[in-house]
Structures are given as C-alpha cells and as structure tokens.
Design a protein around this motif. Sequence first.
Motif, PDB file in Angstrom:
ATOM      1  N   ALA A   1       0.811  -1.215   0.000  1.00 42.28           N
ATOM      2  CA  ALA A   1       0.000   0.000   0.000  1.00 42.28           C
ATOM      3  C   ALA A   1       0.844   1.263   0.000  1.00 42.28           C
ATOM      4  CB  ALA A   1      -0.929  -0.002   1.218  1.00 42.28           C
ATOM      5  N   GLY A   2       2.004   1.217   0.680  1.00 46.10           N
ATOM      6  CA  GLY A   2       2.785   2.428   0.839  1.00 46.10           C
ATOM      7  C   GLY A   2       4.005   2.546  -0.043  1.00 46.10           C
ATOM      8  N   GLY A   3       4.739   1.432  -0.242  1.00 47.02           N
ATOM      9  CA  GLY A   3       5.987   1.490  -0.973  1.00 47.02           C
ATOM     10  C   GLY A   3       5.872   1.291  -2.468  1.00 47.02           C
ATOM     11  N   PHE A   4       5.178   0.244  -2.868  1.00 45.16           N
ATOM     12  CA  PHE A   4       5.150  -0.100  -4.283  1.00 45.16           C
ATOM     13  C   PHE A   4       4.438   0.909  -5.185  1.00 45.16           C
ATOM     14  CE2 PHE A   4       6.524  -4.582  -3.475  1.00 45.16           C
ATOM     15  CZ  PHE A   4       7.585  -4.542  -4.363  1.00 45.16           C
ATOM     16  N   PRO A   5       3.360   1.555  -4.751  1.00 48.42           N
ATOM     17  CA  PRO A   5       2.787   2.584  -5.634  1.00 48.42           C
ATOM     18  C   PRO A   5       3.800   3.656  -6.031  1.00 48.42           C
ATOM     19  CG  PRO A   5       1.217   2.029  -3.917  1.00 48.42           C
ATOM     20  CD  PRO A   5       2.506   1.325  -3.567  1.00 48.42           C
ATOM     21  N   ILE A   6       4.652   4.036  -5.088  1.00 51.05           N
ATOM     22  CA  ILE A   6       5.699   5.019  -5.394  1.00 51.05           C
ATOM     23  C   ILE A   6       6.763   4.388  -6.282  1.00 51.05           C
ATOM     24  CG2 ILE A   6       7.466   6.521  -4.398  1.00 51.05           C
ATOM     25  CD1 ILE A   6       5.697   6.656  -1.866  1.00 51.05           C
ATOM     26  N   GLY A   7       7.125   3.136  -5.984  1.00 44.29           N
ATOM     27  CA  GLY A   7       8.113   2.436  -6.781  1.00 44.29           C
ATOM     28  C   GLY A   7       7.674   2.240  -8.221  1.00 44.29           C
ATOM     29  N   ILE A   8       6.403   1.915  -8.426  1.00 44.17           N
ATOM     30  CA  ILE A   8       5.861   1.752  -9.780  1.00 44.17           C
ATOM     31  C   ILE A   8       5.906   3.079 -10.523  1.00 44.17           C
ATOM     32  CG2 ILE A   8       3.739   1.269 -11.084  1.00 44.17           C
ATOM     33  CD1 ILE A   8       3.025  -0.740  -8.835  1.00 44.17           C
ATOM     34  N   MET A   9       5.540   4.137  -9.833  1.00 41.84           N
ATOM     35  CA  MET A   9       5.466   5.466 -10.445  1.00 41.84           C
ATOM     36  C   MET A   9       6.851   5.984 -10.825  1.00 41.84           C
ATOM     37  SD  MET A   9       3.466   8.774  -8.910  1.00 41.84           S
ATOM     38  CE  MET A   9       4.472   8.819  -7.422  1.00 41.84           C
ATOM     39  N   LEU A  10       7.862   5.774  -9.967  1.00 39.58           N
ATOM     40  CA  LEU A  10       9.203   6.291 -10.223  1.00 39.58           C
ATOM     41  C   LEU A  10      10.078   5.326 -11.003  1.00 39.58           C
ATOM     42  CD1 LEU A  10      10.026   7.861  -6.731  1.00 39.58           C
ATOM     43  CD2 LEU A  10       9.145   9.018  -8.764  1.00 39.58           C
TER      44      LEU A  10
ATOM     45  N   THR B   1      12.486   3.903 -15.522  1.00 43.31           N
ATOM     46  CA  THR B   1      13.803   3.801 -14.864  1.00 43.31           C
ATOM     47  C   THR B   1      13.868   2.492 -14.082  1.00 43.31           C
ATOM     48  OG1 THR B   1      13.676   6.218 -14.576  1.00 43.31           O
ATOM     49  CG2 THR B   1      15.483   5.077 -13.476  1.00 43.31           C
ATOM     50  N   PRO B   2      14.237   1.389 -14.748  1.00 44.78           N
ATOM     51  CA  PRO B   2      14.242   0.077 -14.085  1.00 44.78           C
ATOM     52  C   PRO B   2      15.146   0.019 -12.855  1.00 44.78           C
ATOM     53  CG  PRO B   2      14.477  -0.165 -16.458  1.00 44.78           C
ATOM     54  CD  PRO B   2      14.620   1.294 -16.164  1.00 44.78           C
ATOM     55  N   SER B   3      16.257   0.774 -12.870  1.00 44.80           N
ATOM     56  CA  SER B   3      17.179   0.722 -11.735  1.00 44.80           C
ATOM     57  C   SER B   3      16.500   1.184 -10.449  1.00 44.80           C
ATOM     58  CB  SER B   3      18.415   1.578 -12.012  1.00 44.80           C
ATOM     59  OG  SER B   3      18.064   2.925 -12.281  1.00 44.80           O
ATOM     60  N   ILE B   4      15.680   2.217 -10.546  1.00 41.96           N
ATOM     61  CA  ILE B   4      14.959   2.702  -9.360  1.00 41.96           C
ATOM     62  C   ILE B   4      13.884   1.692  -8.953  1.00 41.96           C
ATOM     63  CG2 ILE B   4      13.416   4.501  -8.498  1.00 41.96           C
ATOM     64  CD1 ILE B   4      14.978   6.502 -10.168  1.00 41.96           C
ATOM     65  N   GLY B   5      13.190   1.147  -9.939  1.00 40.96           N
ATOM     66  CA  GLY B   5      12.194   0.119  -9.633  1.00 40.96           C
ATOM     67  C   GLY B   5      12.815  -1.065  -8.934  1.00 40.96           C
TER      68      GLY B   5
ATOM     69  N   LEU C   1      15.418  -1.067  -6.975  1.00 42.01           N
ATOM     70  CA  LEU C   1      15.730  -0.704  -5.590  1.00 42.01           C
ATOM     71  C   LEU C   1      14.510  -0.875  -4.694  1.00 42.01           C
ATOM     72  CD1 LEU C   1      17.906   2.508  -6.036  1.00 42.01           C
ATOM     73  CD2 LEU C   1      18.663   0.179  -5.555  1.00 42.01           C
ATOM     74  N   PHE C   2      13.352  -0.451  -5.178  1.00 37.48           N
ATOM     75  CA  PHE C   2      12.132  -0.623  -4.389  1.00 37.48           C
ATOM     76  C   PHE C   2      11.820  -2.111  -4.195  1.00 37.48           C
ATOM     77  CE2 PHE C   2      11.464   3.850  -5.294  1.00 37.48           C
ATOM     78  CZ  PHE C   2      10.743   4.285  -4.187  1.00 37.48           C
ATOM     79  N   CYS C   3      12.122  -2.925  -5.196  1.00 34.99           N
ATOM     80  CA  CYS C   3      11.874  -4.362  -5.077  1.00 34.99           C
ATOM     81  C   CYS C   3      12.766  -4.984  -4.006  1.00 34.99           C
ATOM     82  CB  CYS C   3      12.106  -5.056  -6.425  1.00 34.99           C
ATOM     83  SG  CYS C   3      10.862  -4.657  -7.675  1.00 34.99           S
ATOM     84  N   PHE C   4      14.055  -4.625  -4.009  1.00 34.16           N
ATOM     85  CA  PHE C   4      14.948  -5.154  -2.979  1.00 34.16           C
ATOM     86  C   PHE C   4      14.548  -4.650  -1.596  1.00 34.16           C
ATOM     87  CE2 PHE C   4      17.774  -6.506  -6.359  1.00 34.16           C
ATOM     88  CZ  PHE C   4      18.371  -7.636  -5.809  1.00 34.16           C
ATOM     89  N   ALA C   5      14.148  -3.377  -1.513  1.00 38.50           N
ATOM     90  CA  ALA C   5      13.728  -2.822  -0.223  1.00 38.50           C
ATOM     91  C   ALA C   5      12.521  -3.560   0.331  1.00 38.50           C
ATOM     92  CB  ALA C   5      13.407  -1.336  -0.379  1.00 38.50           C
ATOM     93  N   ALA C   6      11.669  -4.077  -0.557  1.00 39.66           N
ATOM     94  CA  ALA C   6      10.457  -4.775  -0.126  1.00 39.66           C
ATOM     95  C   ALA C   6      10.763  -6.079   0.587  1.00 39.66           C
ATOM     96  CB  ALA C   6       9.560  -5.040  -1.331  1.00 39.66           C
ATOM     97  N   PHE C   7      11.949  -6.655   0.345  1.00 41.31           N
ATOM     98  CA  PHE C   7      12.302  -7.935   0.973  1.00 41.31           C
ATOM     99  C   PHE C   7      12.990  -7.763   2.319  1.00 41.31           C
ATOM    100  CE2 PHE C   7      11.776  -9.342  -3.392  1.00 41.31           C
ATOM    101  CZ  PHE C   7      11.333 -10.656  -3.276  1.00 41.31           C
ATOM    102  N   ILE C   8      13.349  -6.526   2.663  1.00 44.76           N
ATOM    103  CA  ILE C   8      14.118  -6.312   3.881  1.00 44.76           C
ATOM    104  C   ILE C   8      13.369  -6.897   5.082  1.00 44.76           C
ATOM    105  CG2 ILE C   8      14.959  -4.568   5.488  1.00 44.76           C
ATOM    106  CD1 ILE C   8      16.645  -4.983   2.932  1.00 44.76           C
ATOM    107  N   GLY C   9      14.076  -7.703   5.846  1.00 43.27           N
ATOM    108  CA  GLY C   9      13.490  -8.390   6.992  1.00 43.27           C
ATOM    109  C   GLY C   9      13.597  -9.895   6.868  1.00 43.27           C
ATOM    110  N   PHE C  10      13.692 -10.415   5.627  1.00 45.46           N
ATOM    111  CA  PHE C  10      13.726 -11.872   5.460  1.00 45.46           C
ATOM    112  C   PHE C  10      14.998 -12.465   6.061  1.00 45.46           C
ATOM    113  CE2 PHE C  10      16.793 -11.315   2.095  1.00 45.46           C
ATOM    114  CZ  PHE C  10      17.459 -12.530   2.051  1.00 45.46           C
TER     115      PHE C  10
END
Length: 483
Positions: free
Chosen positions: A39-48, A205-209, A211-220
């Motif tokens: 809800a919070g991270g990926f909408p921004i990641g998709i947009m940027l 900008t796939p590189s920014i996308g 980064l958001f994908c890797f950030a989404a896994f933080i905690g595993f």
Amino acid sequence: MSVCENLPKATNQLRRGALGVGFIIFFVISAASPLSVLAGGFPIGIMLGNGPGTPALLLLALGVLLTFAVGYTTMARNVTNAGGFYAFTSLGLGGLVGGAAGVLAMLAYNILQVGLYGMFGGVVSGTMASVFSIYLPWWVYSLIAMASIAILGYRKIDLSARVLSFIVVAEYLAILVLDIAILTSGGDAGVNFDSFKSEHIFSGTPSIGLLFCFAAFIGFEATTIYGEEAKDPQRAIPIATYVSVLLIGGFYALSIWSMVVGVGTDKIVSVLQQLGEPTTFIYGLSDHYVGPELTRIIRVLFIVSIYAGLLAFHNSAARYFYAIGRDGLLPRALGSTHRIHQSPHLGSVLQSLIAAVVVLAFAALEADPVLQLFAWFSSLATLCLILLMAMTSLAVLMYFRRNPQLQLGVIRRLVLPVFSGLALTMVLIIAVLHFDVLTGSSKALSYLLCSTIPVAMVIGVWLAARLRRRSMTCFIALGSHKL
C-alpha cells in the motif's frame, strides 16, 4: 559457550526451543510488513521506476536473494548465533570486519524500527482525524505503540510470535481476496502478462524500480537471529529462510501483477501520478473490485501491518544488542537475559529508549513523520542491509574456504556466494547513486545520511580493536557463541 563470557549461565541464555519454523516465518514476514509495502511502498516504486514492468523486477530480486539464501542457510547449519550478520561476518572475515558489521547491523535495525514509528504515527493520526475527527499529534500514537511494543519485547518471545501470527494471516487473506477479485473479473482489459514483456520491463527507470523491489524484501534475513530460540535450528532456519523469501516474493509479484491488470498496463503510471497520495491507490482498487467493506478492513490492517513490523524489528534490534554485548563489544550487561522470560530485556529497554529519544526529537523539530522520519531512516536502513548481505556473501565464501572439512560442493560454497555478492554490490552502487530518489530529499542531505554508514563501521572496527587489546581470547571468539 564463548570462552570469554563472564556471566552465569542462567543469566545469559535465550529461551531455548521457543520457536518453531512457523513462528520464525511469521516474524520474518511481519518484518517485511507486506501490506504496508504493497500500500505504501510499491505505488511510489511503480510510479518512479519501470511502471507496469515492476512484477518482472520482483522476480529478478527474488532470484538474487534465493542465491544469497543458499550460502546464508548453508552457513547457518554450522553457525547458530543471535548475532546474524555480525556473527557470520566475524567468523568469515575476522573480528575487525565483524565489529564493523555488528555496529552497522545495530544501526540498520534501530533506524528501520524508529522510521516505522514515523509511518505508524503519521498513518494513525491521519486515519483518526479523517474517520473519527480526533486530532492528536502523530507522535502521541507513536509513543502509545512504543509502550506496548516495549512490554512485548521485554517478555517471552513466543508471546510476540502469537501476536504476529494472527496479524500476518489477516494481511495475506485481505490482499488475496483483492487479487482474486481483480483476476476473476478480468481487470481493466482482461488478464494478461504484459508486465513481463521486455518493452515494459525496460521502460521508465528500471534501476529505481529494482531498488524498491529489494527494499520490499528487507526483513527476510532475520531468520538466523532467532536460531538460538528455535526448535532444531539446523533444520528450522534454512526452511524458514527459503519459505519466507518465496512467500514474500511470490505474494508481492502476484499482488503487484494483479494491481497492474486491475488498472491497465498503459494506465497505471498515469493513474498513480494523478493521485494526491499514492498510498490510497490500493483503497481505490478495493472499492472498485470488492467494495467498501474490504477497504475498511485493509485500512485497519495497514496500521496493524506497520505495528507488526515495529514489533519484529524491535526484537531483531534487541537480539543484536544482546549478541554483541555478550561478546564484549558493548557492555556485557546487554548480554544478559531476563530471569523469568529469558528475553534480551536490557537490549529491549535500550532499543525503546533510543526510539523514544529520536521520535521526540523529530516531534520537537516539527518534522514530517512519513516524508522525513520514515523516508530517511527506512532508505538508509535498506542501504545498510544490502551492504551487510554483500559482506555476508563474502564471509560465507571465506568461512567455507577456511573449513574445507565441511565437504561442500563448489556451487554452494563458491559459485552462488560470489554471484550473490557481486549482484548485491551492483544493487548497492545503484542505491547510492539514486539515494536522493529513495529519500525524496536533496543530494546533499542524501549523501550526509549515507556518510553515517562508514562512520558506524569505523566505530565497529574501533570497538573490536579495543577488545583485541584487552583480551585476544575474547577477540578471537567473536561471533563463535555455541548452543
């Protein structure tokens, strides 16, 4: 036991056998905060980032982290330590680098948890104002959450695990209901796999996308932190790690793909850009495809998801204080456990005090809890953890090189750790170059935040060197605590 411990055995043991595989998985998934990320991270990641091609980048991130997990879990079968990255790095790369990793890990988990207090306070304050017309400062809600988490973190670990298990199940069910509703209805223009076409993967900008994908896994990666409290850790930790990575990655990929299908491949970026607040994106989808009842549930679970992440990262930070204090890099009192609960209670108290000081400081400065406290701290923590994973990949490689008697195949001890280390280093470089995008701040402030990483590592090296001067025996034993 570490040969230089000077605490009675009864006062420095975590609660053995308290956590099964399932509870460890719940801790890890809670730390990933799936609903708050969707809800919070990926909408921004998709947009940027690369827009509709985001699901493909998620699968790429999943592949890299699975290769990392191979070496990580293989070493975990031989090293059971609440210090996680710190212990692995100490045993693979030596005490000085281990000290740097330990302080870096403490920084990462503490600021990530503190940053989440900003998001929690901001989201709850906004919800209470819009729904119930109750207007209180964001930090009031943060402090209320902090008090309850301090109590849970102080007590037995299985109490926290039971709380998290209910939250995680509810989050997954709510989002899966939305995913199924979108896909069975055909979405905006029929179910399709356009997200996985090269024209969309490499758009924007796939590189920014990425980064958001890797950030989404933080905690595993926190599975190893609970090794000393796990039932049969040599079996439980590898299973929990693989299951957590696959569940998180599969769930995110399915859900983001469903969202793209629901809005339309060619429309999703423009729809997000038109929203005043991208975090409301998922509410619009829920209203359209299911109804306001599910939207209300998701709103509540969004808040609960952040709370679950707060509790999970609080426990992680407390255990790092405990493991590093036990080894003598920090005051040894931190390496003691509660007489009744067998929890790292002093580490828990210290983490709560740090969080309270930082939250009150940001409140006094009238900073924005989400755009500043959360954005700055969560982005910096992501950078720290990617660096720690890259260091751990090298540590795994060196550990098995120094222990040839373990008789492992070349793929597990050499090829995959090298690949994951190189891949994570590339992601780290991209993250530093685009850090201002992640934080939403100026380049000057972004690089100032980045500078805290080498400072933390230098402090860690200094602490380890000081311990070496005081006791070479203790220095050599860093990270080697045995069950």
